[in-house]
Design a protein around this motif. Sequence first.
Motif, short mmCIF file in Angstrom:
data_model
loop_
_atom_site.label_atom_id
_atom_site.label_comp_id
_atom_site.label_asym_id
_atom_site.label_seq_id
_atom_site.Cartn_x
_atom_site.Cartn_y
_atom_site.Cartn_z
N ALA A 1 14.40 -0.35 6.19
CA ALA A 1 15.02 -0.25 4.86
C ALA A 1 14.09 0.46 3.88
CB ALA A 1 15.37 -1.64 4.36
N LEU A 2 12.80 0.21 3.98
CA LEU A 2 11.83 0.86 3.10
C LEU A 2 11.80 2.37 3.33
CD1 LEU A 2 8.85 -1.67 3.31
CD2 LEU A 2 10.37 -1.31 1.36
N LYS A 3 11.88 2.75 4.58
CA LYS A 3 11.84 4.18 4.92
C LYS A 3 13.10 4.90 4.45
CE LYS A 3 8.92 3.41 8.99
NZ LYS A 3 8.87 3.40 10.47
N ARG A 4 14.28 4.20 4.49
CA ARG A 4 15.55 4.83 4.13
C ARG A 4 15.86 4.73 2.64
NH1 ARG A 4 17.41 1.67 8.51
NH2 ARG A 4 18.49 0.36 6.96
N SER A 5 15.06 3.98 1.90
CA SER A 5 15.34 3.74 0.50
C SER A 5 15.40 5.04 -0.31
CB SER A 5 14.27 2.82 -0.09
OG SER A 5 14.44 2.67 -1.47
N LEU A 6 16.37 5.12 -1.26
CA LEU A 6 16.49 6.31 -2.10
C LEU A 6 15.27 6.47 -3.00
CD1 LEU A 6 20.27 6.07 -3.14
CD2 LEU A 6 19.23 7.61 -1.45
N ASN A 7 14.76 5.34 -3.47
CA ASN A 7 13.57 5.35 -4.32
C ASN A 7 12.36 4.85 -3.53
OD1 ASN A 7 14.59 6.28 -6.88
ND2 ASN A 7 15.70 4.34 -7.02
N PRO A 8 11.17 5.38 -3.82
CA PRO A 8 9.99 5.00 -3.04
C PRO A 8 9.59 3.54 -3.25
CG PRO A 8 9.36 6.35 -4.92
CD PRO A 8 10.85 6.38 -4.85
N LYS A 9 9.38 2.83 -2.15
CA LYS A 9 8.90 1.44 -2.19
C LYS A 9 7.83 1.27 -1.11
CE LYS A 9 12.96 -0.48 -1.59
NZ LYS A 9 13.97 -1.56 -1.44
N ASN A 10 6.74 0.62 -1.48
CA ASN A 10 5.64 0.36 -0.53
C ASN A 10 5.22 -1.09 -0.64
OD1 ASN A 10 5.13 3.14 -2.10
ND2 ASN A 10 4.71 3.48 0.07
N VAL A 11 4.77 -1.64 0.48
CA VAL A 11 4.25 -3.00 0.51
C VAL A 11 2.77 -2.93 0.91
CG1 VAL A 11 4.39 -5.28 1.60
CG2 VAL A 11 6.49 -4.00 1.10
N ILE A 12 1.92 -3.62 0.15
CA ILE A 12 0.49 -3.65 0.45
C ILE A 12 0.09 -5.10 0.72
CG2 ILE A 12 -1.84 -3.14 -0.36
CD1 ILE A 12 -0.64 -1.04 -2.22
N PHE A 13 -0.34 -5.37 1.96
CA PHE A 13 -0.85 -6.69 2.31
C PHE A 13 -2.34 -6.75 1.97
CE2 PHE A 13 2.66 -6.02 5.37
CZ PHE A 13 3.46 -7.11 5.04
N VAL A 14 -2.77 -7.84 1.34
CA VAL A 14 -4.18 -7.99 0.95
C VAL A 14 -4.67 -9.35 1.45
CG1 VAL A 14 -5.84 -8.09 -0.94
CG2 VAL A 14 -3.85 -6.57 -1.10
N SER A 15 -5.80 -9.33 2.16
CA SER A 15 -6.40 -10.58 2.63
C SER A 15 -7.91 -10.38 2.76
CB SER A 15 -5.80 -11.00 3.97
OG SER A 15 -6.22 -10.13 5.00
N PRO A 16 -8.70 -11.48 2.79
CA PRO A 16 -10.15 -11.33 2.91
C PRO A 16 -10.59 -10.70 4.22
CG PRO A 16 -9.57 -13.52 2.10
CD PRO A 16 -8.30 -12.88 2.56
N SER A 17 -9.85 -10.95 5.30
CA SER A 17 -10.19 -10.38 6.60
C SER A 17 -8.94 -9.81 7.26
CB SER A 17 -10.84 -11.43 7.52
OG SER A 17 -9.98 -12.53 7.68
N LEU A 18 -9.16 -8.93 8.21
CA LEU A 18 -8.03 -8.27 8.87
C LEU A 18 -7.45 -9.17 9.95
CD1 LEU A 18 -6.33 -5.68 9.21
CD2 LEU A 18 -8.03 -4.90 10.88
#
Length: 546
Positions: free
Chosen positions: A122-139
């Motif tokens: 859904a993010l890739k097909r979205s008409l408007n740009p949307k991004n999700v950024i995961f943040v954590s102390p370790s990978l």
Amino acid sequence: MESYSNEFKISLCNLLKARFPYLYIATWEEDRLLSIISSVIDDDSLIKTKRKLFTWKITTGLSTGESLTKKVIKDPIEVLDFIEKYEEPAIFVLIDFHIYFGRSGTAPDIHVIRKIRDVSSALKRSLNPKNVIFVSPSLILPDDLQKEITIVDFELPSFDEIISLIEEMIETNKRNNRITVDLDPHEKECLARASLGLTLEEAENAFARSMVEDGCLNIEDLDVVIEEKRQIIKKTEILEFISTDLEMSDVGGLENLKTWLKKRNKSWFDSAKRYGISAPRGVLITGVPGCGKSLIVKAISSMWQLPFLRLDIGKVFSGVVGSSEKNMREAIKIAETISPCILWIDEIEKAFGGIGGGDGGTSERVFGTFLTWMQEKTKPVFVAATANNIRLLPPEFLRKGRFDEIFFVDMPTHKERVNIFQIHIKKRLIDQNVVGDFELSDELLYHLADLTEGYSGSEIEQVVISALFDAFSEDRSINLHDFEKAIISTVPLSKTQEEEIMRIREWANVRAVAATSKEDSKGYQNETADMGGDVNITRGGRSIDV
């Protein structure tokens, strides 16, 4: 803070504009990262399409809408539903979401993982740009998301950021007349360089502590910064943070090696770039046991005013399959984190001398990891390795590019023995009742040096200690006879291990540089000592000026 890493901002901007659906940034510095993301969004020269920034935390959830219409969403599935249905340009920063990815032996939440994969399309097909950024102390990344998520490196604060922090704190405190500042531009650079490897909060804490303790910010506050770095090392069992008050003046002789080290001091500063040089990679010090290899390595820390770490190779090799390689990578990562620093590996031949010894290839893989890092490292981590029997090391370890130089430490020459006696006697004879009529003259030092030809530095130290024990046991002052008696009762290593020492010297004659200077070696290139028998001591190592 305005001085952020342009390289990171440009890289992040390109990923956002290219509509990468999921980015993963491992960092402890959530506030600093959010500030940079906000600055990217607000910079018209980087991103033309304005985007709204949403932040989710497990404690506060994600706020939607404005004022009375806003709703707080805490459930992870509902958050992903909101992201999927949201129609405007946006960036969603999900902090703490890694708890659903599986950690400490727990399985990932399969419902959350499946939903993340569903939303990706859904993010890739979205008409408007949307991004999700995961943040954590370790990978923490489950196998099911390996192809969905792009990992983005987020470096610790740069030199410019720390300089900006120092100047900002100085300015704030100056306005309030709270502190005095005694830093010239060079000292300010020293303080900032020493702080590299700390988070912005850790650096701020160190500077604030310095200001509070004495009401002044000056170059002496380097100790506080190094103490902050010590806290990082305390959280790992593989590396040990060593405090040492040894100075180069505490090391007798080895002037060639001392000169080499002195010339490379501060080479990690910007001023070195004008000469087209970079920080030294490291040095391998080999030679006769007890002749000062470990001693001079410890003294480097005081000369260079850098954190001093010891890598315990024994702790790298643990019993769990695959953990040894992980331990080595973790040790390297921590050393680079607090760089510039000195990384000491003592008796390295015991760690890497038996490669391929029936351990399933573990030692070879760990060795390979270390070799590759030594060859390709870009962070100023100076590796100081010591070895008693360098012939046990694999030849690829000694190839140029791993170490800047290989030094050979031999039995001390006459001049060096004079210096060693002087250091140890002066260090211990501080009570006048013990000194008595004893006078430390040049004549006496030369006499003791004559009697100890073929003795190592540690053996000379033990001679001094034994003499003092004799005086102590009889509750009297020290005298020359105590030293002579201790010398006679000592059988030096040059006699008990003559053949082995000769083999080490033969190796060093063509492969290593003498740690002793030409001046100190004059007249002693072919020493012969009579210690109850003939002991021929042919010195090893190429005598060159460094």
